[in-house]
Design an enzyme around this catalytic site. Structure first.
Site, mmCIF file in Angstrom:
data_model
loop_
_atom_site.group_PDB
_atom_site.id
_atom_site.type_symbol
_atom_site.label_atom_id
_atom_site.label_comp_id
_atom_site.label_asym_id
_atom_site.label_seq_id
_atom_site.Cartn_x
_atom_site.Cartn_y
_atom_site.Cartn_z
ATOM 1 N N VAL A 1 -90.520 85.270 -91.091
ATOM 2 C CA VAL A 1 -91.776 85.209 -90.356
ATOM 3 C C VAL A 1 -91.533 84.703 -88.938
ATOM 4 O O VAL A 1 -92.003 85.291 -87.959
ATOM 5 C CB VAL A 1 -92.799 84.331 -91.112
ATOM 6 N N ASP B 1 -84.664 76.229 -84.548
ATOM 7 C CA ASP B 1 -84.254 76.029 -85.943
ATOM 8 C C ASP B 1 -83.272 74.872 -85.995
ATOM 9 O O ASP B 1 -82.508 74.650 -85.055
ATOM 10 C CB ASP B 1 -83.611 77.316 -86.498
ATOM 11 N N ASN C 1 -102.797 88.104 -100.793
ATOM 12 C CA ASN C 1 -101.582 88.331 -101.576
ATOM 13 C C ASN C 1 -101.883 88.393 -103.073
ATOM 14 O O ASN C 1 -101.321 89.218 -103.794
ATOM 15 C CB ASN C 1 -100.542 87.240 -101.290
ATOM 16 N N GLY D 1 -94.384 100.043 -111.241
ATOM 17 C CA GLY D 1 -92.943 99.810 -111.187
ATOM 18 C C GLY D 1 -92.544 98.703 -112.142
ATOM 19 O O GLY D 1 -93.257 98.414 -113.109
ATOM 20 N N CYS E 1 -92.916 86.290 -101.639
ATOM 21 C CA CYS E 1 -94.311 85.909 -101.376
ATOM 22 C C CYS E 1 -95.230 86.001 -102.579
ATOM 23 O O CYS E 1 -95.844 85.007 -102.953
ATOM 24 C CB CYS E 1 -94.854 86.771 -100.245
ATOM 25 N N LYS F 1 -94.595 83.450 -105.444
ATOM 26 C CA LYS F 1 -94.797 82.080 -104.964
ATOM 27 C C LYS F 1 -96.277 81.823 -104.638
ATOM 28 O O LYS F 1 -96.828 80.787 -105.002
ATOM 29 C CB LYS F 1 -93.920 81.910 -103.717
ATOM 30 N N LYS G 1 -87.347 95.140 -103.118
ATOM 31 C CA LYS G 1 -87.914 96.382 -102.590
ATOM 32 C C LYS G 1 -86.930 96.937 -101.571
ATOM 33 O O LYS G 1 -85.963 96.254 -101.210
ATOM 34 C CB LYS G 1 -89.283 96.134 -101.975
ATOM 35 N N ARG H 1 -84.920 87.439 -103.439
ATOM 36 C CA ARG H 1 -85.778 86.413 -104.027
ATOM 37 C C ARG H 1 -86.758 87.018 -105.047
ATOM 38 O O ARG H 1 -87.446 87.982 -104.754
ATOM 39 C CB ARG H 1 -86.545 85.667 -102.931
#
Ligand code: UGA
Length: 439
Positions: free
Chosen positions: A11, A30, A211, A256, A263, A266, A324, A331
């Site tokens: 992000v 960072d 989401n 699928g 995301c 979580k 994907k 993850r």
């Protein structure tokens, strides 16, 4: 306008580069020195189509820079975006806000003038309010305005999603915060993107509701697929027929092996925890989470059934291991459940993924990694499509057939036309459509 972006994950990095594309001066911060060094050398720590060229272009133009020095970065910025990770907290499913609050503390210490602090990380409802209290307590001398600006980009199409979003959601409570976000997203006015201004709590909830609704849509069609298999219907056609209803829409109705990624798993869990916290049950989301968990194990049964009831001593070729296509992200990928289960049932598993193998190696130590798709098919008793990478769609079916010991294709993403595949001599098992024996 000058902004700081704290965190250079998916992000943060994509948002930073895209804000630079909007004409802002962006400094990305960072703590990870190795990551910042890489970015300074023009190397990108993640695989995201188009990100390397975008970063290079704006770095060159002087609009995008990288640093580990949070203090200097935030002092020179009108707005500071927090885009650090909010992973699932071990054991309880809550979003772990350690990194968000650590960043906020550092920002509070560093700031010298009035600034807007925006959360871009996905944070549970109430977090903005907590940040507001933190800034007031730490810096009563300064006007630090908190805003919430959740991000809706998808991995693999992140740049397009950021530059041409369906909408932008901004939770603001002051004119300064409103103006900062309105300025940052000004170029989107040209393409008439709806920019919605609302409260902190509402903006935070829009993200989780979105989401969780998308995860629900996927889970709904996955259960319909199971029913289709039983009654002889075709889920692709059912999804098309449903999706043509404008109230439903065709997107996110591809059945699928279950949703995965960094995301949906979580965020659905974290929303459940918010529901509990506020004593407001979310039974639909609860069911979605458990149906999706069960689905990965169902997929193992599907593969075993396609192999005649047992995979013991058999070789299973696997195409795709990432959650994907167009990402190297592993993850919560369904492969992390399905492949070890096949191994536990005695199968030898050999797999290929265009981008994910480097990440996957450590997570799936019992898998043999192959140099290409045809190698994964070599002497296999079944070939399983787990991720719908485009390169798999155009595979030479005759060649695949010749490579395999038994021509059994288990297509968990419905990328192949069953008729074409059976004509090429395969026994075909898809999702939510009739299983076809080899012609
Ligand atoms: C998702 C959302 O789509 C983004 O809008 C959001 O910003 C992001 O989460 C986030 O919160 O950061 P992402 O996880 O990158 O994006 O990937 P999606 O394309 O949404 O796919 C998620 C999972 O759902 C994948 O495992 C995918 O295979 C599965 N899926 C998706 C289906 O099984 N069927 C579909 O029709 C669509």
């Amino acid at each position: 306008m000058r902004i700081a972006m704290i965190g250079t994950g998916y992000v943060g990095l994509v948002s930073g580069a895209c804000f630079a594309e909007f004409g802002l001066d962006v400094v990305c911060v960072d703590k990870d020195e190795r990551k910042i060094a890489m970015l300074e050398e023009g190397r990108i720590p993640i695989f995201e189509p188009g990100l390397d060229t975008l970063v290079a272009r704006h770095k060159e133009a002087g609009r995008l820079s990288f640093t580990t020095d949070l203090k200097a970065a935030v002092r020179q910025s009108e707005a500071v975006f927090i885009a650090v990770g909010t992973p699932t907290r071990r054991g309880d499913g809550h979003a772990d806000l350690t990194y968000v609050f650590a960043a906020a503390e550092e920002i509070a210490e560093a700031l010298e003038g009035p600034t807007v602090v925006v959360t871009k990380s996905t944070v549970p409802v109430g977090t903005g309010r907590r940040l507001q209290r933190l800034f007031r307590a730490k810096r009563p001398d300064l006007a630090i305005d908190v805003a919430s600006n959740p991000e809706f980009l998808r991995e693999g199409s992140a740049i397009e999603d950021f530059l041409r979003p369906d909408r932008v959601v901004c939770g603001v409570e002051s004119e300064r915060a409103h103006d900062a976000l309105a300025n940052a997203y000004r170029p989107l006015n040209l393409i008439e993107t709806p920019i919605m201004f609302t409260t902190l709590e509402t903006a935070e909830l829009v993200k989780y509701a979105t989401n969780s609704f998308l995860a629900t849509k996927i889970t709904f069609i996955n259960e319909m697929a199971d029913l289709c298999e039983k009654v002889g219907a075709d889920v692709q056609q059912v999804a098309k027929g449903m999706g043509l209803d404008g109230r439903i829409g065709r997107k996110f109705l591809h059945s699928g092996p279950g949703y995965g990624g960094s995301c949906f798993p979580k965020d659905t869990l974290a929303l459940l925890r918010s529901g509990e916290q506020y004593d407001s049950p979310l039974r639909i989301v609860e069911t979605v989470v458990s149906v999706n968990e069960g689905r990965k194990r169902r997929m193992v049964r599907k593969i075993v059934d396609a192999c005649g009831g047992s995979v013991a001593g058999k070789t299973i070729g696997v195409l795709g291991v990432t959650f994907k296509p167009n990402t190297d992200d592993m993850r919560d990928s369904p492969s992390l459940v399905i492949l070890p289960a096949l191994r536990a049932e005695g199968a030898k598993v050999q797999a290929f993924d265009p981008e994910g193998m480097r990440e996957a190696e450590a997570l799936l130590p019992e898998v043999e990694w192959c140099a290409g798709p045809y190698d994964a098919a070599r002497q296999a008793d079944a070939l399983v499509i787990l991720t719908e990478w485009n390169v798999f769609r155009g595979l030479d079916l005759g060649r695949l057939h010749d490579e395999m010991r038994r021509p059994v294709l288990v297509d968990l993403r419905n990328i192949f036309d069953p008729l074409q595949v059976t004509q090429a001599g395969f026994a075909y098992t898809g999702i939510g459509r009739a299983t076809t024996p080899a012609a």
